[in-house]
Motif scaffolding. Structure first.
Motif, PDB file in Angstrom:
ATOM      1  N   THR A 189       0.827  -1.204   0.000  1.00  0.00           N
ATOM      2  CA  THR A 189       0.000   0.000   0.000  1.00  0.00           C
ATOM      3  C   THR A 189       0.861   1.254   0.000  1.00  0.00           C
ATOM      4  O   THR A 189       0.577   2.221  -0.724  1.00  0.00           O
ATOM      5  CB  THR A 189      -0.929   0.001   1.225  1.00  0.00           C
ATOM      6  OG1 THR A 189      -1.809  -1.123   1.153  1.00  0.00           O
ATOM      7  CG2 THR A 189      -1.732   1.281   1.293  1.00  0.00           C
ATOM      8  N   THR A 190       1.931   1.243   0.783  1.00  0.00           N
ATOM      9  CA  THR A 190       2.807   2.407   0.853  1.00  0.00           C
ATOM     10  C   THR A 190       3.451   2.689  -0.502  1.00  0.00           C
ATOM     11  O   THR A 190       3.559   3.850  -0.931  1.00  0.00           O
ATOM     12  CB  THR A 190       3.891   2.191   1.926  1.00  0.00           C
ATOM     13  OG1 THR A 190       3.273   1.926   3.188  1.00  0.00           O
ATOM     14  CG2 THR A 190       4.782   3.424   2.061  1.00  0.00           C
ATOM     15  N   ILE A 191       3.858   1.650  -1.211  1.00  0.00           N
ATOM     16  CA  ILE A 191       4.449   1.819  -2.545  1.00  0.00           C
ATOM     17  C   ILE A 191       3.432   2.432  -3.502  1.00  0.00           C
ATOM     18  O   ILE A 191       3.746   3.357  -4.277  1.00  0.00           O
ATOM     19  CB  ILE A 191       4.958   0.468  -3.076  1.00  0.00           C
ATOM     20  CG1 ILE A 191       6.144  -0.019  -2.231  1.00  0.00           C
ATOM     21  CG2 ILE A 191       5.377   0.584  -4.546  1.00  0.00           C
ATOM     22  CD1 ILE A 191       6.601  -1.422  -2.552  1.00  0.00           C
ATOM     23  N   LYS A 192       2.192   1.941  -3.456  1.00  0.00           N
ATOM     24  CA  LYS A 192       1.148   2.480  -4.332  1.00  0.00           C
ATOM     25  C   LYS A 192       0.867   3.946  -4.014  1.00  0.00           C
ATOM     26  O   LYS A 192       0.669   4.767  -4.918  1.00  0.00           O
ATOM     27  CB  LYS A 192      -0.133   1.663  -4.177  1.00  0.00           C
ATOM     28  CG  LYS A 192      -0.063   0.260  -4.779  1.00  0.00           C
ATOM     29  CD  LYS A 192      -1.393  -0.466  -4.586  1.00  0.00           C
ATOM     30  CE  LYS A 192      -1.339  -1.869  -5.165  1.00  0.00           C
ATOM     31  NZ  LYS A 192      -2.619  -2.597  -4.932  1.00  0.00           N
ATOM     32  N   LEU A 193       0.835   4.278  -2.743  1.00  0.00           N
ATOM     33  CA  LEU A 193       0.553   5.654  -2.344  1.00  0.00           C
ATOM     34  C   LEU A 193       1.644   6.609  -2.823  1.00  0.00           C
ATOM     35  O   LEU A 193       1.367   7.771  -3.133  1.00  0.00           O
ATOM     36  CB  LEU A 193       0.420   5.743  -0.817  1.00  0.00           C
ATOM     37  CG  LEU A 193      -0.839   5.121  -0.222  1.00  0.00           C
ATOM     38  CD1 LEU A 193      -0.701   4.976   1.287  1.00  0.00           C
ATOM     39  CD2 LEU A 193      -2.057   5.970  -0.560  1.00  0.00           C
ATOM     40  N   LYS A 194       2.867   6.135  -2.873  1.00  0.00           N
ATOM     41  CA  LYS A 194       3.974   6.963  -3.351  1.00  0.00           C
ATOM     42  C   LYS A 194       3.810   7.288  -4.826  1.00  0.00           C
ATOM     43  O   LYS A 194       4.222   8.367  -5.296  1.00  0.00           O
ATOM     44  CB  LYS A 194       5.291   6.219  -3.106  1.00  0.00           C
ATOM     45  CG  LYS A 194       6.538   6.950  -3.592  1.00  0.00           C
ATOM     46  CD  LYS A 194       6.834   8.180  -2.771  1.00  0.00           C
ATOM     47  CE  LYS A 194       8.172   8.784  -3.159  1.00  0.00           C
ATOM     48  NZ  LYS A 194       8.437  10.060  -2.469  1.00  0.00           N
ATOM     49  N   GLN A 195       3.194   6.391  -5.580  1.00  0.00           N
ATOM     50  CA  GLN A 195       3.122   6.518  -7.031  1.00  0.00           C
ATOM     51  C   GLN A 195       1.793   7.074  -7.537  1.00  0.00           C
ATOM     52  O   GLN A 195       1.737   7.726  -8.575  1.00  0.00           O
ATOM     53  CB  GLN A 195       3.365   5.146  -7.673  1.00  0.00           C
ATOM     54  CG  GLN A 195       4.730   4.553  -7.344  1.00  0.00           C
ATOM     55  CD  GLN A 195       4.861   3.104  -7.768  1.00  0.00           C
ATOM     56  OE1 GLN A 195       3.860   2.444  -8.050  1.00  0.00           O
ATOM     57  NE2 GLN A 195       6.089   2.600  -7.810  1.00  0.00           N
TER      58      GLN A 195
END
Length: 217
Positions: free
Chosen positions: A146-152
């Motif tokens: 989720t954190t990776i998706k939020l960054k992008q």
């Protein structure tokens, strides 16, 4: 001899504890073991910054009743805008929510989070969340994704697919347990660079009956 950094932290933590007490939230400023004294000077300085930032954010939102209005003020404070303005409709008076950067540093926690737990302000700043709480291993992968998706992404993400789980205090005498259910997260976009620099995360948090403890897998 106590360092000047620890002395400065004690002042800020006491002010923060007093402000919370005025809101009916009892949380000790310091712990009898004084764990921050055992940390490096760099860690102590960061603890002062975090506690001072929390205090400042509580001061500028003092008297604001609605959580979504507090969030709006804090977006201005951090010079960011939510990627999806619908996020304001999801932050309600009973919401537990926090603002984090993408290094998972907590930049703000709302009052609801201070009502949970048996730790002092000093313990929250002396230890990492991974030291303070046990949590199921299976949820860590979902949160990392989720954190990776939020960054992008430039959109709000529903987190309803993440099953509810229980975290347990590792360092308190009570070993409190809390059921966590993530609901959504939204990137916060820097006004000057248009990059996602932090995010807001909302979840439901429930204190479990100590007589009905559950195992942490």
């Amino acid at each position: 001899m106590e360092s000047s950094a620890v002395q400065s932290f004690d002042i800020v933590a006491t002010e923060l504890s007093n402000m919370l007490r005025q809101k009916g939230i009892e949380i000790s400023a310091l712990h009898k073991s004084r764990p921050l004294r055992q940390r490096t000077e760099d860690h102590q300085r960061q603890a002062i910054e975090r506690a001072g930032r929390q205090l400042q954010q509580m001061e500028i939102t003092e008297g604001v009743l609605e959580e979504f209005e507090k969030f709006r003020i804090l977006c201005h404070y951090h010079k960011v805008q939510p990627a999806d303005p619908k996020v304001f409709t999801h932050i309600t008076r009973n919401s537990a929510w926090e603002i984090l950067d993408f290094n998972m540093n907590q930049l703000y926690r709302n009052d609801m989070l201070f009502k949970l737990g048996n730790y002092s302000i000093e313990e929250y700043e002396a230890y990492s969340p991974w030291e303070l709480f046990n949590r199921p291993q299976y949820v860590l992968g979902s949160l990392a994704e989720t954190t990776i998706k939020l960054k992008q992404d430039k959109r709000m993400l529903s987190l309803e697919h993440i099953p509810s789980y229980v975290i347990e205090e590792t360092l308190s005498e009570q070993r409190g347990q809390y059921r966590i259910k993530h609901t959504f997260a939204c990137p916060l976009v820097c006004n000057s660079t248009n990059e996602n620099t932090m995010f807001v995360s909302m979840f439901q948090a429930e204190t479990l009956d100590p007589q009905r403890r559950v195992s942490i897998l």
